[in-house]
Scaffold this motif. Structure first.
Motif, PDB file in Angstrom:
ATOM      1  N   GLY A 160     -16.775 -30.519  40.392  1.00 10.64           N
ATOM      2  CA  GLY A 160     -18.213 -30.730  40.247  1.00 10.64           C
ATOM      3  C   GLY A 160     -19.024 -29.454  40.337  1.00 10.64           C
ATOM      4  N   GLU A 161     -18.584 -28.518  41.153  1.00 15.36           N
ATOM      5  CA  GLU A 161     -19.398 -27.307  41.349  1.00 15.36           C
ATOM      6  C   GLU A 161     -19.532 -26.466  40.081  1.00 15.36           C
ATOM      7  OE1 GLU A 161     -16.466 -24.202  43.536  1.00 15.36           O
ATOM      8  OE2 GLU A 161     -16.563 -26.198  44.412  1.00 15.36           O
ATOM      9  N   LEU A 196     -26.237 -40.704  47.604  1.00  9.63           N
ATOM     10  CA  LEU A 196     -24.942 -41.132  48.132  1.00  9.63           C
ATOM     11  C   LEU A 196     -24.346 -40.065  49.049  1.00  9.63           C
ATOM     12  CD1 LEU A 196     -23.315 -42.541  44.869  1.00  9.63           C
ATOM     13  CD2 LEU A 196     -24.116 -43.887  46.813  1.00  9.63           C
ATOM     14  N   PRO A 197     -23.580 -40.472  50.084  1.00  6.39           N
ATOM     15  CA  PRO A 197     -22.854 -39.475  50.872  1.00  6.39           C
ATOM     16  C   PRO A 197     -21.830 -38.777  49.966  1.00  6.39           C
ATOM     17  CG  PRO A 197     -22.275 -41.727  51.552  1.00  6.39           C
ATOM     18  CD  PRO A 197     -23.373 -41.838  50.544  1.00  6.39           C
ATOM     19  N   HIS A 198     -21.651 -37.474  50.155  1.00  2.07           N
ATOM     20  CA  HIS A 198     -20.768 -36.685  49.262  1.00  2.07           C
ATOM     21  C   HIS A 198     -21.116 -36.980  47.803  1.00  2.07           C
ATOM     22  CE1 HIS A 198     -18.604 -35.981  52.927  1.00  2.07           C
ATOM     23  NE2 HIS A 198     -18.218 -37.243  53.017  1.00  2.07           N
ATOM     24  N   SER A 199     -22.361 -36.801  47.459  1.00  7.40           N
ATOM     25  CA  SER A 199     -22.857 -37.155  46.131  1.00  7.40           C
ATOM     26  C   SER A 199     -22.041 -36.501  45.018  1.00  7.40           C
ATOM     27  CB  SER A 199     -24.324 -36.713  45.978  1.00  7.40           C
ATOM     28  OG  SER A 199     -24.750 -36.911  44.647  1.00  7.40           O
ATOM     29  N   PRO A 200     -21.765 -37.259  43.939  1.00  6.87           N
ATOM     30  CA  PRO A 200     -21.071 -36.673  42.792  1.00  6.87           C
ATOM     31  C   PRO A 200     -21.974 -35.800  41.923  1.00  6.87           C
ATOM     32  CG  PRO A 200     -21.541 -38.979  42.363  1.00  6.87           C
ATOM     33  CD  PRO A 200     -22.014 -38.704  43.765  1.00  6.87           C
ATOM     34  N   ILE A 201     -23.266 -35.743  42.277  1.00  2.00           N
ATOM     35  CA  ILE A 201     -24.232 -34.958  41.509  1.00  2.00           C
ATOM     36  C   ILE A 201     -24.649 -33.723  42.309  1.00  2.00           C
ATOM     37  CG2 ILE A 201     -26.579 -34.948  40.523  1.00  2.00           C
ATOM     38  CD1 ILE A 201     -24.808 -36.714  38.916  1.00  2.00           C
ATOM     39  N   VAL A 210     -27.248 -31.223  35.254  1.00  5.05           N
ATOM     40  CA  VAL A 210     -26.743 -31.281  36.636  1.00  5.05           C
ATOM     41  C   VAL A 210     -25.271 -30.891  36.595  1.00  5.05           C
ATOM     42  CG1 VAL A 210     -28.336 -33.073  37.464  1.00  5.05           C
ATOM     43  CG2 VAL A 210     -26.156 -33.747  36.391  1.00  5.05           C
ATOM     44  N   ARG A 211     -24.687 -30.749  37.774  1.00  2.00           N
ATOM     45  CA  ARG A 211     -23.229 -30.589  37.879  1.00  2.00           C
ATOM     46  C   ARG A 211     -22.664 -31.948  38.285  1.00  2.00           C
ATOM     47  NH1 ARG A 211     -22.243 -24.717  38.332  1.00  2.00           N
ATOM     48  NH2 ARG A 211     -24.028 -23.925  37.158  1.00  2.00           N
ATOM     49  N   LEU A 212     -21.548 -32.326  37.676  1.00  2.00           N
ATOM     50  CA  LEU A 212     -20.994 -33.666  37.877  1.00  2.00           C
ATOM     51  C   LEU A 212     -19.561 -33.598  38.397  1.00  2.00           C
ATOM     52  CD1 LEU A 212     -21.137 -36.794  37.432  1.00  2.00           C
ATOM     53  CD2 LEU A 212     -20.306 -36.349  35.094  1.00  2.00           C
ATOM     54  N   ASP A 213     -19.297 -34.302  39.502  1.00  7.28           N
ATOM     55  CA  ASP A 213     -17.947 -34.398  40.065  1.00  7.28           C
ATOM     56  C   ASP A 213     -17.333 -35.718  39.604  1.00  7.28           C
ATOM     57  OD1 ASP A 213     -15.660 -34.659  41.593  1.00  7.28           O
ATOM     58  OD2 ASP A 213     -16.587 -33.931  43.442  1.00  7.28           O
TER      59      ASP A 213
END
Length: 265
Positions: A160-161, A196-201, A210-213
């Motif tokens: 994601g980063e 969300l916790p530990h967001s994928p965004i 955005v960056r996406l995990d």
């Protein structure tokens, strides 16, 4: 905590996960290129039958029987014999080796510790948006699996980063884990994901991006199915940031891939 281990075959490196220890499996590096699954399977189990598909960034999961039926139908109607189009394969018998290839997308290997049945899944952003991994789980359940017996390992993929996407793409993927009544706009989906916790965004400096995990979204899909975090392992490797080990389409724009495979017990 699940651990990941480097193995070698003919001095070439590949990765295994402790969660899948009972099954012969591997997330193979670019060093195995240009070998095919029929050649690489020897590293796992020499007498296993290798199965692969023509990956199309969809959400179809086939069995070896279905793959063979598609091939015989193609021959009957004199089509060029092309591999069956799908993005996942689920075994039906022991000693079937199932394979997917990737070059930034997430390779997912799934196994049932009770039945020995396994699956290999290719989950890029499009497949994730259309819930390919939950579809694979649904096929396990069709065959009598129980959710608590499944073990899922996600291999090396773009993290994601460093994975920049448009907000539209992020929202398409995010809609797979957001209830329909909340997903009324791109902005609302992004906002919900960010909470969300530990967001994928993750934030990106470029407007509209955005960056996406993607692996995190897949793990959230699994969570919603009732699969516990200890049943899931995510490889601590990024295809984009490790050029010595992995091909990355985002980095090089070359159609080169690495293979991931697992053999049923």
């Amino acid at each position: 905590m699940h651990t990941w281990h480097w193995q070698t075959w003919e001095e070439l490196p590949y990765l295994t996960c402790s969660l899948l220890k009972p099954w012969n499996h591997g997330f193979f590096t670019q060093q195995f290129s240009p070998r095919t699954p029929c050649q690489i399977v020897t590293a796992l189990q020499a007498n296993a039958q290798a199965y692969q598909i023509r990956q199309v960034h969809g959400n179809t999961v086939l069995t070896p029987s279905e793959i063979n039926n598609a091939a015989s139908t193609a021959q009957e109607i004199k089509q060029s014999l092309e591999r069956a189009a799908a993005d996942g394969i689920l075994t039906e018998q022991p000693q079937q080796a199932v394979w997917v290839c990737s070059a930034d997308c997430t390779p997912v290997l799934i196994a049932d510790e009770e039945t020995g049945q396994v699956a290999a899944v290719h989950a890029g952003w499009r497949g994730t948006a259309s819930r390919i991994v939950p579809n694979a789980i649904a096929r396990f359940l069709e065959y009598g699996s129980s959710i608590q017996n499944l073990r899922i390992a996600m291999g090396p993929a773009i993290t994601g980063e460093v994975y920049q996407v448009s907000e539209t793409v992020a929202a398409q993927v995010g809609a797979s884990i957001v209830s329909a009544d909340q997903a009324d706009s791109t902005e609302s989906i992004i906002n919900l994901l960010q909470q969300l916790p530990h967001s994928p965004i993750l934030n990106d400096p470029q407007p509209g991006h955005v960056r996406l995990d993607v692996r995190r979204v897949n793990s959230l899909q699994l969570e919603q199915l009732g699969i516990h975090s200890e049943q899931v392992a995510i490889a601590p490797h990024c295809t984009y940031q490790e050029p010595k080990l992995f091909f990355s389409y985002r980095r090089n724009k070359l159609k080169k891939v690495q293979w991931s495979g697992i053999v049923s017990n």
